[in-house]
Motif scaffolding. Structure first.
Motif, PDB file in Angstrom:
ATOM      1  N   ALA A 196       0.806  -1.218   0.000  1.00 32.03           N
ATOM      2  CA  ALA A 196       0.000   0.000   0.000  1.00 32.03           C
ATOM      3  C   ALA A 196       0.839   1.267   0.000  1.00 32.03           C
ATOM      4  N   ILE A 197       2.102   1.170   0.351  1.00 33.48           N
ATOM      5  CA  ILE A 197       2.942   2.370   0.427  1.00 33.48           C
ATOM      6  C   ILE A 197       3.029   3.094  -0.921  1.00 33.48           C
ATOM      7  N   PRO A 198       3.343   2.397  -2.032  1.00 33.06           N
ATOM      8  CA  PRO A 198       3.363   3.114  -3.313  1.00 33.06           C
ATOM      9  C   PRO A 198       1.992   3.675  -3.696  1.00 33.06           C
ATOM     10  N   SER A 199       0.945   3.034  -3.221  1.00 35.13           N
ATOM     11  CA  SER A 199      -0.406   3.505  -3.502  1.00 35.13           C
ATOM     12  C   SER A 199      -0.642   4.885  -2.886  1.00 35.13           C
ATOM     13  N   LEU A 200      -0.030   5.152  -1.753  1.00 40.37           N
ATOM     14  CA  LEU A 200      -0.167   6.465  -1.122  1.00 40.37           C
ATOM     15  C   LEU A 200       0.376   7.567  -2.024  1.00 40.37           C
ATOM     16  N   LEU A 201       1.480   7.285  -2.693  1.00 38.45           N
ATOM     17  CA  LEU A 201       2.047   8.253  -3.633  1.00 38.45           C
ATOM     18  C   LEU A 201       1.075   8.490  -4.788  1.00 38.45           C
ATOM     19  N   ALA A 202       0.485   7.427  -5.281  1.00 36.14           N
ATOM     20  CA  ALA A 202      -0.474   7.557  -6.381  1.00 36.14           C
ATOM     21  C   ALA A 202      -1.673   8.403  -5.963  1.00 36.14           C
ATOM     22  N   VAL A 203      -2.150   8.209  -4.735  1.00 41.05           N
ATOM     23  CA  VAL A 203      -3.272   9.005  -4.234  1.00 41.05           C
ATOM     24  C   VAL A 203      -2.863  10.477  -4.175  1.00 41.05           C
ATOM     25  N   ALA A 204      -1.659  10.736  -3.692  1.00 43.19           N
ATOM     26  CA  ALA A 204      -1.176  12.118  -3.605  1.00 43.19           C
ATOM     27  C   ALA A 204      -1.064  12.759  -4.985  1.00 43.19           C
ATOM     28  N   LEU A 205      -0.766  11.945  -5.995  1.00 43.18           N
ATOM     29  CA  LEU A 205      -0.644  12.456  -7.364  1.00 43.18           C
ATOM     30  C   LEU A 205      -1.980  12.504  -8.102  1.00 43.18           C
ATOM     31  N   GLY A 206      -3.040  12.013  -7.465  1.00 43.26           N
ATOM     32  CA  GLY A 206      -4.364  12.066  -8.061  1.00 43.26           C
ATOM     33  C   GLY A 206      -4.708  10.898  -8.976  1.00 43.26           C
ATOM     34  N   VAL A 207      -3.956   9.820  -8.891  1.00 46.37           N
ATOM     35  CA  VAL A 207      -4.234   8.632  -9.716  1.00 46.37           C
ATOM     36  C   VAL A 207      -4.492   7.440  -8.788  1.00 46.37           C
ATOM     37  N   HIS A 208      -5.546   7.568  -7.998  1.00 44.49           N
ATOM     38  CA  HIS A 208      -5.874   6.588  -6.962  1.00 44.49           C
ATOM     39  C   HIS A 208      -5.970   5.163  -7.506  1.00 44.49           C
ATOM     40  N   TRP A 209      -6.707   4.955  -8.583  1.00 43.06           N
ATOM     41  CA  TRP A 209      -6.933   3.591  -9.070  1.00 43.06           C
ATOM     42  C   TRP A 209      -5.688   2.986  -9.696  1.00 43.06           C
ATOM     43  N   LEU A 210      -4.794   3.805 -10.248  1.00 43.78           N
ATOM     44  CA  LEU A 210      -3.507   3.291 -10.721  1.00 43.78           C
ATOM     45  C   LEU A 210      -2.704   2.772  -9.528  1.00 43.78           C
ATOM     46  N   GLY A 211      -2.741   3.513  -8.446  1.00 42.44           N
ATOM     47  CA  GLY A 211      -2.068   3.075  -7.223  1.00 42.44           C
ATOM     48  C   GLY A 211      -2.632   1.771  -6.695  1.00 42.44           C
ATOM     49  N   ALA A 212      -3.948   1.614  -6.787  1.00 41.01           N
ATOM     50  CA  ALA A 212      -4.573   0.365  -6.342  1.00 41.01           C
ATOM     51  C   ALA A 212      -4.113  -0.803  -7.202  1.00 41.01           C
ATOM     52  N   ALA A 213      -4.014  -0.587  -8.499  1.00 37.87           N
ATOM     53  CA  ALA A 213      -3.558  -1.657  -9.400  1.00 37.87           C
ATOM     54  C   ALA A 213      -2.114  -2.059  -9.089  1.00 37.87           C
ATOM     55  N   VAL A 214      -1.268  -1.077  -8.845  1.00 35.86           N
ATOM     56  CA  VAL A 214       0.129  -1.368  -8.487  1.00 35.86           C
ATOM     57  C   VAL A 214       0.176  -2.119  -7.162  1.00 35.86           C
ATOM     58  N   ALA A 215      -0.616  -1.664  -6.187  1.00 34.10           N
ATOM     59  CA  ALA A 215      -0.640  -2.315  -4.877  1.00 34.10           C
ATOM     60  C   ALA A 215      -1.112  -3.761  -4.988  1.00 34.10           C
ATOM     61  N   ILE A 216      -2.091  -4.018  -5.834  1.00 31.51           N
ATOM     62  CA  ILE A 216      -2.576  -5.390  -6.022  1.00 31.51           C
ATOM     63  C   ILE A 216      -1.464  -6.261  -6.599  1.00 31.51           C
ATOM     64  N   GLY A 217      -0.736  -5.745  -7.567  1.00 26.71           N
ATOM     65  CA  GLY A 217       0.376  -6.505  -8.145  1.00 26.71           C
ATOM     66  C   GLY A 217       1.462  -6.816  -7.126  1.00 26.71           C
ATOM     67  N   LEU A 218       1.837  -5.821  -6.347  1.00 30.99           N
ATOM     68  CA  LEU A 218       2.861  -6.028  -5.314  1.00 30.99           C
ATOM     69  C   LEU A 218       2.384  -6.993  -4.238  1.00 30.99           C
ATOM     70  N   PHE A 219       1.135  -6.841  -3.839  1.00 30.82           N
ATOM     71  CA  PHE A 219       0.552  -7.730  -2.835  1.00 30.82           C
ATOM     72  C   PHE A 219       0.510  -9.175  -3.338  1.00 30.82           C
ATOM     73  N   ALA A 220       0.123  -9.350  -4.582  1.00 26.79           N
ATOM     74  CA  ALA A 220       0.058 -10.691  -5.159  1.00 26.79           C
ATOM     75  C   ALA A 220       1.446 -11.330  -5.207  1.00 26.79           C
ATOM     76  N   ALA A 221       2.452 -10.542  -5.564  1.00 32.01           N
ATOM     77  CA  ALA A 221       3.830 -11.055  -5.581  1.00 32.01           C
ATOM     78  C   ALA A 221       4.257 -11.470  -4.173  1.00 32.01           C
ATOM     79  N   TRP A 222       3.886 -10.687  -3.186  1.00 32.09           N
ATOM     80  CA  TRP A 222       4.196 -11.024  -1.790  1.00 32.09           C
ATOM     81  C   TRP A 222       3.545 -12.354  -1.415  1.00 32.09           C
ATOM     82  N   CYS A 223       2.278 -12.524  -1.784  1.00 30.19           N
ATOM     83  CA  CYS A 223       1.578 -13.774  -1.482  1.00 30.19           C
ATOM     84  C   CYS A 223       2.249 -14.960  -2.165  1.00 30.19           C
ATOM     85  N   GLY A 224       2.701 -14.766  -3.405  1.00 33.20           N
ATOM     86  CA  GLY A 224       3.427 -15.823  -4.105  1.00 33.20           C
ATOM     87  C   GLY A 224       4.710 -16.203  -3.386  1.00 33.20           C
ATOM     88  N   GLN A 225       5.364 -15.215  -2.804  1.00 31.81           N
ATOM     89  CA  GLN A 225       6.594 -15.484  -2.039  1.00 31.81           C
ATOM     90  C   GLN A 225       6.287 -16.232  -0.746  1.00 31.81           C
TER      91      GLN A 225
END
Length: 110
Positions: free
Chosen positions: A71-100
């Motif tokens: 969620a940390i990179p998602s905070l930057l996306a929210v600050a930049l006004g691209v909330h849903w792009l941040g959510a997509a990035v967070a989902i990808g990072l989270f999924a990679a974490w789960c795979g690990q």
């Protein structure tokens, strides 16, 4: 990394976030998110990550740690006004974490 868990985690998390977002958007006025989005968003993200952990039988603490880190990179996306792009990035990072997590003990997780 266990790719099957990565892809399933991405699909489950994305679906859970989408369903919860739509339900909240229908149930609450837009002003709620302007005033309380700073707490509603993270709470929804945590709830969805716990749901993903439950479905994939992943340990809750490690999964929550991954959700917080993703969620940390998602905070930057929210600050930049691209909330849903941040959510997509967070989902990808989270999924990679789960795979690990699943790769660490392959016999324990689906």
């Amino acid at each position: 990394m266990k790719l099957s868990v990565l892809w399933r985690a991405a699909a489950i998390q994305a679906g859970a976030v989408a369903v919860l977002s739509i339900a909240l958007a229908l149930a609450l006025p837009h002003g709620f998110f302007e005033d309380w989005g700073w707490i509603a968003g993270p709470a929804a993200w945590i709830a969805c990550s716990l749901f993903t952990a439950r479905v994939l039988r992943l340990p809750y603490r490690l999964t929550l740690l991954g959700a917080a880190l993703a969620a940390i990179p998602s905070l930057l996306a929210v600050a930049l006004g691209v909330h849903w792009l941040g959510a997509a990035v967070a989902i990808g990072l989270f999924a990679a974490w789960c795979g690990q997590i699943a790769a660490a003990r392959p016999s324990a997780y689906r």
